[in-house]
Design a protein around this motif. Structure first.
Motif, short mmCIF file in Angstrom:
data_model
loop_
_atom_site.label_atom_id
_atom_site.label_comp_id
_atom_site.label_asym_id
_atom_site.label_seq_id
_atom_site.Cartn_x
_atom_site.Cartn_y
_atom_site.Cartn_z
N ASN A 135 2.94 8.99 -72.96
CA ASN A 135 2.95 8.18 -71.74
C ASN A 135 1.87 7.10 -71.76
OD1 ASN A 135 4.35 7.92 -69.15
ND2 ASN A 135 2.38 8.38 -68.25
N VAL A 136 0.75 7.36 -72.48
CA VAL A 136 -0.34 6.36 -72.51
C VAL A 136 -0.38 5.58 -73.83
CG1 VAL A 136 -1.80 7.57 -70.85
CG2 VAL A 136 -2.06 8.09 -73.27
N CYS A 178 12.81 4.27 -67.13
CA CYS A 178 12.66 5.20 -66.00
C CYS A 178 14.00 5.92 -65.74
CB CYS A 178 12.19 4.44 -64.77
SG CYS A 178 11.79 5.52 -63.39
N PHE A 179 15.09 5.15 -65.73
CA PHE A 179 16.43 5.74 -65.56
C PHE A 179 16.77 6.62 -66.77
CE2 PHE A 179 17.34 1.66 -62.99
CZ PHE A 179 16.94 2.27 -61.80
N MET A 180 16.32 6.19 -67.96
CA MET A 180 16.56 6.99 -69.18
C MET A 180 15.89 8.36 -69.06
SD MET A 180 15.96 4.10 -72.15
CE MET A 180 15.48 5.27 -73.41
N PHE A 181 14.67 8.35 -68.55
CA PHE A 181 13.93 9.62 -68.41
C PHE A 181 14.63 10.52 -67.38
CE2 PHE A 181 10.44 12.34 -66.78
CZ PHE A 181 10.02 12.90 -67.98
N ALA A 182 15.09 9.92 -66.29
CA ALA A 182 15.77 10.68 -65.25
C ALA A 182 17.07 11.32 -65.78
CB ALA A 182 16.10 9.79 -64.06
N ALA A 183 17.68 10.66 -66.77
CA ALA A 183 18.96 11.15 -67.30
C ALA A 183 18.79 11.99 -68.58
CB ALA A 183 19.88 9.96 -67.59
N ALA A 184 17.55 12.16 -69.06
CA ALA A 184 17.32 12.84 -70.34
C ALA A 184 17.86 14.27 -70.31
CB ALA A 184 15.83 12.86 -70.66
N SER A 185 18.44 14.67 -71.45
CA SER A 185 18.98 16.04 -71.50
C SER A 185 18.25 16.90 -72.55
CB SER A 185 20.48 16.01 -71.81
OG SER A 185 20.70 15.32 -73.03
N ALA A 217 13.65 12.46 -73.66
CA ALA A 217 12.53 12.36 -72.70
C ALA A 217 11.33 11.70 -73.37
CB ALA A 217 12.16 13.75 -72.18
N ALA A 218 11.08 12.06 -74.64
CA ALA A 218 9.92 11.53 -75.37
C ALA A 218 10.04 10.01 -75.58
CB ALA A 218 9.78 12.24 -76.72
N ILE A 219 11.24 9.55 -75.98
CA ILE A 219 11.44 8.10 -76.19
C ILE A 219 11.26 7.35 -74.87
CG2 ILE A 219 13.18 6.34 -76.77
CD1 ILE A 219 14.33 8.47 -78.77
N ALA A 220 11.83 7.89 -73.79
CA ALA A 220 11.71 7.23 -72.48
C ALA A 220 10.25 7.17 -72.03
CB ALA A 220 12.54 7.99 -71.45
N ARG A 221 9.50 8.26 -72.23
CA ARG A 221 8.09 8.31 -71.80
C ARG A 221 7.27 7.31 -72.60
NH1 ARG A 221 8.08 9.92 -66.92
NH2 ARG A 221 6.62 8.24 -66.78
N GLY A 261 5.20 3.68 -71.21
CA GLY A 261 3.80 3.28 -71.35
C GLY A 261 3.62 1.79 -71.08
N PHE A 262 4.69 1.02 -71.27
CA PHE A 262 4.62 -0.43 -71.10
C PHE A 262 4.33 -0.82 -69.65
CE2 PHE A 262 5.65 -4.85 -71.84
CZ PHE A 262 5.32 -5.00 -73.19
N ILE A 263 4.84 -0.02 -68.70
CA ILE A 263 4.65 -0.39 -67.29
C ILE A 263 3.18 -0.22 -66.87
CG2 ILE A 263 5.09 1.83 -66.09
CD1 ILE A 263 6.98 0.11 -64.19
N GLY A 264 2.44 0.58 -67.66
CA GLY A 264 1.00 0.74 -67.39
C GLY A 264 0.22 -0.54 -67.62
N ALA A 265 0.88 -1.55 -68.22
CA ALA A 265 0.21 -2.84 -68.47
C ALA A 265 0.35 -3.79 -67.30
CB ALA A 265 0.79 -3.48 -69.73
N GLY A 266 1.14 -3.44 -66.30
CA GLY A 266 1.38 -4.33 -65.15
C GLY A 266 0.09 -4.74 -64.45
#
Length: 489
Positions: free
Chosen positions: A61-62, A96-103, A108-112, A116-121
């Motif tokens: 995530n970071v 974010c939608f990818m993580f919500a739909a992860a099975s 989940a790992a790829i989405a997380r 990390g990119f949104i942490g740059a906002g």
């Protein structure tokens, strides 16, 4: 600069409208960035994750945030905060939608990792706010932006479990995570139609070249390259944590490829830095256009100790309280959230004190308080009354977050057209700090962990002695060749 002097919190016009929309955008990025944290137990149960896989999600995530903050800083300076924040909010809703739909864990790992990119906002709003507020109000305005936006992580912790419960069932967490992505997508449109990069009649100064940060002397060229090394060190550390030596997400071969890619990227960055700044070796830059990169280097180190320790401590504090005082996790989590709660007042407070009493003096006092705060926390054990331990954590938190506010009260006063890149690099150092501290935590006791942070705060205090108080004005050149002096004191 704008039609109203002073900071009128309840106003929603002119510069205050820009400030409020900026912290809201940042707030939403933090809700999305930390939307998994309060739901981890449910997510782990739903996807059948092991303890090491959960830790891997936290690291991933970071991971991307370190290079992302540098890249987003460059894009902000080039294309302006209006466009850059619009795209970050809109595009990051997808993972974010990818993580919500992860099975499964891999999805989940790829989405997380991508999230990390949104942490740059965060970096984008620093430049936006600096365009709208004069120097004598800038610390307070940046503090409000940082503190109220940063509160998004605490807001996610309080609201998302409730939203998940409202939807109910084993997919409740998916709806809660998905809604945060939808909020990001909707706000990207609100942002685009309600902000401008500068007040009417002001010039938005852009870097002369993109691809690397501009510096203005030979010594600064080498210092810039030196300051890039810890960022690559942190990314190498993350790779090591994901390799068979750590949580075994990467194979030995994948880890070697990642190390080699980082080395190539560093060589490429050195080349780009020379391409943009090679002229300083041929003839000196006119004094009127010079700025001192050592100012950036000092602020990087301070943000490593402040925001780096905040990210690390927020991750471990619930567990620390639960283990030391034998509390259940829900109660421990509520007590630990008080640390993040301090952001609402502490960060604006640090900026306001800087505006009133000077940048350097404020940073010296807050950094000394930070070192003492963590020294105190290293002494906490089960013999302490719980209330006293919580008060010690909150007092320490005040110095940490006020210190962050004071760092970003100084960042926009170094070189206006490079503000995004400077904020990007300083912001990235916060994440470098988090990676280093969390790695230390995985190897030592809680007491030693707090002592290590106190030690780095002392190093920060020493480097601060080399910082110069911003005074006078900085020079920028308009497109027509005329010069504008921007007041910094």
């Amino acid at each position: 600069m704008s039609e109203q002097a002073g900071i009128k919190l309840w106003s929603f016009t002119g510069k205050m409208k820009t400030l409020h929309l900026s912290w809201m955008a940042f707030f939403i990025t933090f809700v999305v960035w930390f939307n998994h944290a309060p739901l981890l137990a449910v997510i782990a149960n739903s996807l059948g994750l092991s303890a090491s896989e959960i830790k891997t999600l936290l690291i991933l995530n970071v991971a991307l945030t370190i290079p992302a903050r540098v890249i987003i800083g460059m894009l902000t300076d080039r294309y302006g905060p209006k466009l850059t924040y619009t795209w970050v909010l809109a595009l990051c809703s997808i993972p974010c939608f990818m993580f919500a739909a992860a099975s499964n864990f891999e999805q989940a790992a790829i989405a997380r990792f991508l999230l990390g990119f949104i942490g740059a906002g965060f970096v984008i709003g620093i430049r936006m706010v600096s365009e709208w507020f004069p120097a004598n109000e800038l610390g307070t305005a940046e503090g409000i932006y940082g503190g109220w936006g940063n509160f998004g992580s605490a807001a996610a912790a309080m609201s998302l479990p409730l939203i998940a419960l409202m939807f109910g069932g084993e997919d409740g967490w998916r709806y809660a995570v998905g809604l945060s992505g939808l909020l990001s997508l909707i706000f990207s449109v609100i942002w685009y139609f309600n902000v401008t990069d500068t007040p009417k009649g002001s010039t938005y100064f852009k870097p002369k070249q993109t691809g690397a940060m501009e510096i203005t002397s030979k010594g600064d060229f080498w210092l810039l390259l030196l300051m890039k090394i810890p960022m690559y060190g942190a990314l190498s550390l993350l790779t090591w944590k994901l390799s068979p030596n750590g949580v075994n997400l990467f194979s030995e071969q994948s880890a070697l490829i990642a190390y080699f890619a980082l080395l190539l990227l560093f060589i490429y960055e050195v080349k780009q830095t020379y391409k943009v700044n090679g002229h300083v070796f041929e003839k000196p830059v006119a004094e009127i256009h010079q700025y001192k990169f050592k100012q950036v280097a000092v602020l990087n180190i301070l943000y490593f100790a402040t925001f780096g320790s905040e990210l690390a401590v927020i991750s471990m504090l619930p567990l620390f309280f639960a283990e030391v005082f034998s509390l259940d996790m829900v109660y421990a989590g509520m007590l630990a959230s008080l640390y993040a709660f301090m952001n609402l007042m502490s960060r604006p407070g640090g900026g306001w004190i800087s505006d009133k009493f000077g940048r350097k003096k404020t940073l010296l006092i807050l950094t000394a308080g930070l070192a003492l705060g963590y020294l105190t926390m290293s002494a906490i054990d089960s013999s302490w009354p719980l209330a006293l331990a919580v008060i010690a954590a909150m007092a320490c938190s005040f110095f940490v977050q006020a210190g962050e506010g004071a760092v970003f009260a100084a960042v926009p006063l170094i070189k206006r057209r490079l503000t995004g890149q400077i904020a990007g690099m300083t912001g990235a150092y916060g994440n470098v700090g988090a990676v280093v501290y969390l790695t230390v935590l995985s190897m030592v006791s809680y007491q030693q962990f707090f002592l290590v942070i106190a030690g780095t705060a002392v190093v920060g205090f020493i480097t601060l002695l080399f910082m110069e108080e911003p005074k006078g004005s900085m020079t920028e050149v308009r497109e027509d060749g005329t010069i504008e002096l921007i007041n910094v004191s």
